[in-house]
Design an enzyme around this catalytic site. Structure first.
Site, PDB file in Angstrom:
ATOM      1  N   ALA A  52       0.816  -1.210   0.000  1.00 38.56           N
ATOM      2  CA  ALA A  52       0.000   0.000   0.000  1.00 38.56           C
ATOM      3  C   ALA A  52       0.851   1.263   0.000  1.00 38.56           C
ATOM      4  O   ALA A  52       0.502   2.255  -0.648  1.00 38.56           O
ATOM      5  CB  ALA A  52      -0.939   0.004   1.202  1.00 38.56           C
ATOM      6  N   ASN A  69      -3.056   9.409   0.154  1.00 39.09           N
ATOM      7  CA  ASN A  69      -1.725   9.536   0.743  1.00 39.09           C
ATOM      8  C   ASN A  69      -0.646   8.756   0.008  1.00 39.09           C
ATOM      9  O   ASN A  69       0.522   8.796   0.425  1.00 39.09           O
ATOM     10  CB  ASN A  69      -1.742   9.043   2.196  1.00 39.09           C
ATOM     11  CG  ASN A  69      -2.604   9.896   3.091  1.00 39.09           C
ATOM     12  OD1 ASN A  69      -2.828  11.066   2.809  1.00 39.09           O
ATOM     13  ND2 ASN A  69      -3.100   9.320   4.166  1.00 39.09           N
ATOM     14  N   LYS A  70      -0.986   8.063  -1.052  1.00 34.97           N
ATOM     15  CA  LYS A  70      -0.056   7.108  -1.637  1.00 34.97           C
ATOM     16  C   LYS A  70       0.828   7.713  -2.726  1.00 34.97           C
ATOM     17  O   LYS A  70       0.570   8.784  -3.249  1.00 34.97           O
ATOM     18  CB  LYS A  70      -0.836   5.907  -2.187  1.00 34.97           C
ATOM     19  CG  LYS A  70      -1.705   5.227  -1.143  1.00 34.97           C
ATOM     20  CD  LYS A  70      -0.909   4.828   0.106  1.00 34.97           C
ATOM     21  CE  LYS A  70      -1.709   3.998   1.092  1.00 34.97           C
ATOM     22  NZ  LYS A  70      -2.749   4.760   1.792  1.00 34.97           N
ATOM     23  N   ASN A  71       1.894   6.962  -3.081  1.00 36.35           N
ATOM     24  CA  ASN A  71       2.880   7.446  -4.052  1.00 36.35           C
ATOM     25  C   ASN A  71       2.256   7.776  -5.400  1.00 36.35           C
ATOM     26  O   ASN A  71       2.687   8.690  -6.092  1.00 36.35           O
ATOM     27  CB  ASN A  71       3.993   6.412  -4.239  1.00 36.35           C
ATOM     28  CG  ASN A  71       4.807   6.209  -2.979  1.00 36.35           C
ATOM     29  OD1 ASN A  71       4.726   7.003  -2.040  1.00 36.35           O
ATOM     30  ND2 ASN A  71       5.600   5.150  -2.942  1.00 36.35           N
TER      31      ASN A  71
END
Length: 425
Positions: A166, A192-194
């Site tokens: 995740a 919030n992820k890359n």
């Protein structure tokens, strides 16, 4: 330097959204075909995304789903995890990881971490029993731990391995991507992820049987053929579906974000490494173990100090020296403040609660063996120790020269202010 700057928040993919993502969504809407399986002018964005992500990771099969949480649930179901089974998870996770185990009716077994903050292979060996059905390794913060040893242990014991990627899209070890080690792997594309589409997830695997089961479970309980028609006569895939399909707009955005992922992770990694250089000049502080610094996705810098008092002083010092994140940002943060990432902060786990308010999985007859298991603080000695002494700094993916200068200054001055001893003196 007394100037205070409110820094960007820790939303890696968000800061790279531009006209390409906007045009991608517009393209789908103009086609009036946002559902992935059919429509007036279906563009097959989800199909294309799955092919592109599987090629990027190096896996034979990919399945887009509606969230990372859904991906975890689908994977465990495809692996046949249920009542009477144990699933080993590290005590440093996100709540969704252990939640998927509980919702499957299985018993989560906590294992300790090593200095990479990832699953400790030695403690993993100790926690395996005849009931162990699967192991989940969590690449928290974009760092892959001792994955080779973990893979070897699982293969030798014929235990399924699920990678929770995740937080690690774009991470690698010696050129081998996160998501390419386990029997299955899942990704999240939440804000919030890359790389992000606001919400969304994906599953990758090389195992066709697991893929077909996952395909069935994420949909209506039956897999589909190449034309999108349900296959109802495969007795191995007559299951129950949970409607976690990815839609075409999400897929269109993710195709653009995937093309930007190397740049996003590269920016974070380079600046993180520049801060590690500053810290390397001082005693009594170390950064987390990273097997391949060139494969670190770069989103989180963890700094472990000689004692808890020094850790808190460093966090407060960074704030005092100008580190201010915009509203609702989290960094810098002492790790005990890190919420559901730490096992003993998860009240639902510690209190062994159910999803419905009665008859939790620990009350099931098949799980009587685990009725007295404890998840209270003190269960994992090494993690409990380093959590007390660690500060986390989230690396924003897009910083100006002035913002980088401020952060470097704050790190250098704080090390001096709290009295860390320089190694060259």
């Amino acid at each position: 330097m007394s100037k205070k700057i409110k820094l960007p928040q820790e939303w890696p993919g968000v800061y790279y959204i531009d006209s390409r993502e906007i045009n991608a969504v517009s393209r789908v809407l103009k086609a009036r075909s946002p559902f992935r399986l059919y429509g007036p002018n279906l563009l097959h964005e989800a199909d294309k995304f799955e092919k592109e992500l599987s090629a990027y990771i190096g896996r034979g099969y990919c399945l887009g789903v509606s969230s990372g949480t859904g991906a975890l649930q689908v994977c465990l179901s495809a692996m046949g995890v249920g009542p009477g089974d144990e699933v080993i998870v590290p005590g440093y996770f996100w709540v969704s990881t252990v939640g998927a185990v509980v919702r499957s009716g299985a018993i989560p077994v906590l294992a300790d971490v090593d200095d990479s903050f990832s699953l400790d292979p030695e403690d993993l060996r100790k926690k395996i029993t005849g009931r162990t059905k699967a192991v989940i390794v969590v690449h928290m913060g974009g760092v892959i731990g001792q994955i080779g040893k973990i893979v070897s242990i699982c293969r030798k014991r014929k235990i399924r391995l699920l990678e929770d990627c995740a937080q690690s899209a774009g991470a690698s070890v010696k050129g081998k991507m996160a998501g390419s080690f386990g029997d299955m792997a899942m990704f999240s594309f939440q804000l919030n992820k890359n790389m992000t589409s606001g919400e969304g997830g994906a599953i990758v695997t090389n195992n066709r049987s697991l893929y077909m089961k996952a395909n069935a479970i994420h949909d209506l309980g039956y897999p589909r053929d190449e034309k999108g028609r349900l296959i109802s006569d495969d007795k191995d895939c007559q299951l129950w579906g949970i409607g976690y399909r990815m839609n075409e707009m999400v897929a269109a955005v993710l195709r653009v974000q995937l093309s930007k992922l190397p740049k996003i992770t590269g920016e974070m990694r380079r600046f993180k490494n520049s801060l590690k250089v500053i810290l390397s000049r001082y005693d009594d502080v170390r950064t987390r173990t990273v097997a391949d610094p060139g494969g670190d996705s770069g989103a989180f810098l963890k700094m472990t100090f000689k004692d808890e008092q020094t850790a808190w002083a460093f966090k407060d010092g960074l704030i005092g020296n100008g580190i201010r994140v915009r509203d609702n940002g989290l960094y810098p943060i002492h790790m005990t403040e890190w919420g559901f990432h730490i096992y003993y902060n998860n009240g639902s786990l510690v209190n062994k609660n159910s999803i419905c308010g009665h008859h939790s999985v620990w009350d099931l007859k098949e799980n009587e063996f685990a009725r007295n298991v404890s998840y209270a603080k003190g269960t994992l000695k090494h993690l409990d120790d380093i959590v007390e002494r660690t500060v986390i700094f989230c690396i924003a993916s897009k910083l100006s020269g002035g913002e980088k200068k401020l952060i470097r200054y704050a790190f250098t001055k704080t090390c001096k202010d709290i009295g860390l001893k320089r190694k060259d003196k």
